[in-house]
Design an enzyme around this catalytic site. Structure first.
Site, short mmCIF file in Angstrom:
data_model
loop_
_atom_site.label_atom_id
_atom_site.label_comp_id
_atom_site.label_asym_id
_atom_site.label_seq_id
_atom_site.Cartn_x
_atom_site.Cartn_y
_atom_site.Cartn_z
N TYR A 100 0.81 -1.23 0.00
CA TYR A 100 0.00 0.00 0.00
C TYR A 100 0.85 1.28 0.00
CZ TYR A 100 -0.35 -0.04 5.28
OH TYR A 100 -0.14 -0.03 6.63
N GLU A 101 0.20 2.39 -0.32
CA GLU A 101 0.90 3.67 -0.55
C GLU A 101 1.95 3.54 -1.66
OE1 GLU A 101 0.06 6.53 0.44
OE2 GLU A 101 -1.38 5.90 1.96
N GLY A 102 1.64 2.74 -2.65
CA GLY A 102 2.58 2.55 -3.76
C GLY A 102 3.44 1.33 -3.51
#
Lengths: 593, 593
Positions: A437-439
């Site tokens: 998550y978050e890239g």
């Protein structure tokens, strides 16, 4: 097994590596010296250890669940979040004018580490709220700021980030959520967002959703995305709550880990349109979101350090508790397993990764403070570039290593590690979301290789290599075995790094797919090197200060020594894979898999 | 996403790498040529794919559970096990005289791989039964053999291995279960055993427990352990079932993975003593158990290959299905993610590890056939030593890599990988037991470094290095880029390996703790090299045969190329850690952690 914040190592880094005394000299941070940091960290550690850590396992066993469109969180979470807000912890890093404490990031970062180590599922709520506050601070009108930020800082309301849509995944260009301007200047929002952390819950009175959407006639792709505030409950002029807005949680995910953190599918506008307010200007949403995402990516990197430390603490506890098999050098009775070399190797690996990743993250935090607060334009720019370069590394490296470290945490426990009640398995499951998550790591690596390395022709990377060379020179002055080992491996790793950077810059245009095939390995290489560099600095300080506290400093030296021999020593092999390995990644056609 | 047995690659290995034509020449194996192997693998693949694979996810969602002392297994398991037995799959490797099919291990091994890939939780029941049959074949009296083995081969009864006790863990010297001789020549067994796979279940009429216990007056430590057969239901002279024996399942574990496989705590003798029968002679139990454990360790290594392949297949399916983001070289629309270089890197890593580990395991299986069936004493001895050396590597390396591969499987899925319903997370959870049970990686590594490397002064290892050098010479004759890359990295890795072996032999006595600190890394190094060596052999064959099937053989070449550039290239770094890193592992005292 609970959690005890590693305040001593945190203060060591603050004092010697991220250099709090320099932050203390910046305007606005005159009160934040080492002594204040020490008091804050002790207090935060106490709260995290006593209130939040015991709820970590509870959350795994009693996940958040959906009931008639509302999410019921783990028993105890609501009360803990109230205490958290009342004690002022949500405001740690936010401006005093909105009720925050205005700490430097250098000090807020260890606080965040403790929070995530104590209870990652819980900590996601304040973490996302931080992100939403940051986005509003960056781009919202004074009116929106006044209306939303103070309550969020108080912990009465929480925030979310709404980016992902089912068809788009990581590709924000494909965002389809619509925003239609109304006569009163507000917008109506229509669309579906997925993977919304704490998108719905019962821990606060209101939830402030930050939502990416597209206005009619906006340009295609990422340049046509705008950012909106969409509160769960409408907020009256006087700040009191009004009607329920048209945003509904239609389901929450059944996940591998972080089970107490509700991951919502949110439906906006099924009953006439959710009321939203434009943040900043139309079509600049992605730009604002990136500012917030940089903070969030750094925060996820800290989650990696945090859960690695938690897993390490649990493994050390077990290894000191469990007696099994005689000592290799002979013993009458079975010894505790910490005396067996392979258990030590695993614990040292966990420890070295964690200390190294912590140190480089704290260094980045201090650079961020310099970038925002220095009165010298040149220092601001230099530190901003350094910080920007570090963010994808901290996010990518700390989270990837946390998967390895939590896996080692299980291995130290042997068969007990596979039994859920031991707790080691929870860390392993929880950590697995971090490289996603978050890239994802690949997205971090693409950012690192493209925007952060190629774009400036490798200048920032090269300036870091020069700093490392200075550390190498300092290592030469020490005569110790440990410093010699560190010098040897730091030098080889730094030279490897320079070759890789040169390779990227030279071949980026002509061999783009082969260069990008090495992106993730480059990121791991850079993370291993830059963390190792901090370990080298820690080694030098610890040799100087050894007599002050021999047990502590000799452990720092030993850990740096291990880092050099076992982790830095892997860097040349990684460099070979990046420089020579691109073609082999892309050789098979899709239909040959 | 289901599972399709990779019959083509399996047959490639059988034909070209593990050389089934040589096994076919051994007495007793005259019927087992490549054609037979092909028919068997097709049939086995069909059964595994159609009957067992669909039950894998069912088992995760509906684990075995305990009800009034009895374990109720996952719906469908009982019926599937009946089909499995009726089709003769339990007897694949066992002697014809007891109703088995008497296949060479070279052919039984791919069958086992399929079984575990299709449904690891299910496959543990036949796997443990195989182990129990092997122990009885090795050491039991004809009477015991006649009474138990045929029913086990038919799949009517199943078997277990009872080693671990709560206080002992991996340390069998600490076994406390008691066995008291009775007037009729039987024994009464008293004690508690933990981690007993399929220790209780409802899939068969009877369960035959093989139990390690200690007779009164037996020597201390591992030399005083005897092996007993303890049936769940007593067996009459005529083979019919009698009374329930005094062995009870008191609980089953709540585990991270393989949830359908019941892991039992068994209580022997709480109501007067469980009736047991001595296998072989008193105090030789560990010796017998080791024979069975070698087979079981090899089998667990195959589980590693199997689950890696299953995760790989799922990841490839997803990467071909999911469209997201444009191609790096420019495309109008989003492309399927398999076209993105980092996704390819992950898939290639998964593929290269799996193919390499499969090939070395099949080579080991063929060596085991030679060791048992060759008419030439010299060939028997050489192959036995080679197989013995490989077992800890296959167990340790294949299982460690399976944890990494299943983790990459999640990563390929992005956010979807963290959602349980996708199925990728199950493989990640299931795989995590593999480096632990049947001897942790450290235990394999200690076996490798001590009994298998130091004891013969590194002779077997050195003879393997010489064989690798022959392959290097063959690579020189090819002019291809791929062969050149392979030569470069295989050569460097082989030289590293020789240095490590020399280091171990030279320092084993004088620096035992520092040498053992490198044991696991030595094991990973050896696994990476020996698998890579098979990839090099595959590359050479594939270059020769390219025109026969260009798609298939060019993929083999490409995978070997990737293996060389990305995996073999890491070996010198590992060697550095083994040779120089021991001291740094042991530097911190236990109280400094």
């Amino acid at each position: 097994m609970s959690y005890k914040a590693p305040v001593k190592d945190m203060l060591f880094v603050l004092e010697n590596i991220s250099e709090i005394d320099k932050i203390n000299q910046l305007p606005g941070f005159e009160d934040y010296d080492l002594e204040t940091a020490s008091a804050v960290l002790e207090e935060s550690g106490k709260f995290c250890g006593e209130v939040l850590a015991p709820l970590n396992w509870t959350g795994d066993q009693n996940p958040s669940h959906l009931l008639n469109g509302e999410v019921i969180t783990t028993p105890g979470f609501k009360e803990a979040f109230q205490q958290f807000g009342e004690a002022g912890w949500q405001g740690v890093i936010h401006p005093v004018e909105f009720g925050g404490q205005g700490f430097p990031k250098a000090i807020a970062t260890p606080c965040a580490e403790m929070l995530h180590a104590a209870n990652m599922s819980f900590a996601l709520c304040p973490m996302l709220t931080d992100g939403a506050i940051e986005a509003l601070l960056t781009a919202a009108s004074s009116e929106l700021k006044e209306r939303y930020i103070p309550k969020m800082i108080l912990g009465e309301w929480t925030g979310t980030m709404n980016l992902t849509e089912p068809q788009a995944g990581s590709d924000l260009a494909a965002v389809r959520t619509k925003a239609e301007l109304q006569g009163d200047g507000s917008y109506k929002i229509f669309g579906t967002k997925i993977y919304i952390t704490y998108g719905e819950h019962d821990m606060a009175e209101n939830i402030i959703h930050l939502v990416l959407a597209r206005c009619p006639g906006a340009p295609e792709g990422v340049k046509g995305i705008s950012l909106f505030v969409v509160p769960k409950f409408m907020v009256h002029e006087d700040g009191s709550l009004g009607e329920r807005n048209d945003v509904q949680c239609v389901s929450i995910e059944h996940k591998l880990g972080i089970k107490a953190s509700p991951t919502a599918v949110l439906q906006f506008g099924d009953h006439g349109g959710a009321v939203g307010y434009l943040v900043g200007e139309e079509n600049r949403g992605l730009e604002y979101m990136f500012i917030m995402m940089n903070a969030a990516r750094f925060a996820v990197g800290m989650q990696g350090v945090a859960i690695a430390d938690r897993a390490y603490q649990q493994a050390v506890w077990y290894a000191n508790d469990r007696a099994q098999s005689k000592d290799l050098t002979g013993s009458a009775e079975p010894v505790t397993i910490i005396h067996h070399p392979d258990v030590k190797r695993m614990l040292m690996t966990m420890r070295a990764y964690t200390e190294g990743a912590r140190a480089i993250a704290y260094v980045a935090a201090a650079a961020s403070d310099q970038a925002h607060h220095s009165t010298d334009q040149n220092i601001r720019q230099k530190n901003a570039a350094f910080y920007e370069y570090l963010v994808p590394i901290i996010k990518g490296f700390s989270t990837e290593m946390s998967v390895e470290v939590t896996s080692l945490g299980i291995q130290v426990h042997g068969g007990m590690g596979f039994i859920e009640e031991t707790g080691a398995a929870q860390h392993y499951r929880d950590a697995r979301i971090l490289p996603i998550y978050e890239g994802t790591t690949a997205i971090q690596a693409n950012d690192l290789i493209g925007r952060k390395t190629y774009r400036d022709g490798g200048q920032v990377a090269q300036s870091i290599a020069s700093l490392i060379q200075e550390t190498e020179n300092q290592l030469k002055a020490s005569g110790s075995i440990e410093a010699a080992a560190m010098l040897k491996h730091l030098n080889a790793a730094r030279i490897s790094y320079e070759s890789v950077v040169a390779h990227i810059v030279a071949n980026f245009k002509s061999e783009i797919k082969d260069v990008f095939a090495g992106a993730t390995t480059y990121l791991k290489l850079a993370g291993t090197l830059l963390s190792g560099w901090q370990m080298a600095r820690a080694l030098l300080v610890s040799e100087d200060r050894l007599s002050e506290d021999p047990d502590f400093y000799s452990a720092k030296i030993g850990t740096a020594y291990f880092y050099a021999e076992h982790l830095l020593s892997q860097v040349p092999g990684m460099a070979s894979a990046v420089i020579n390995g691109g073609r082999s990644v892309n050789q098979l056609r899709a239909d040959q898999f």
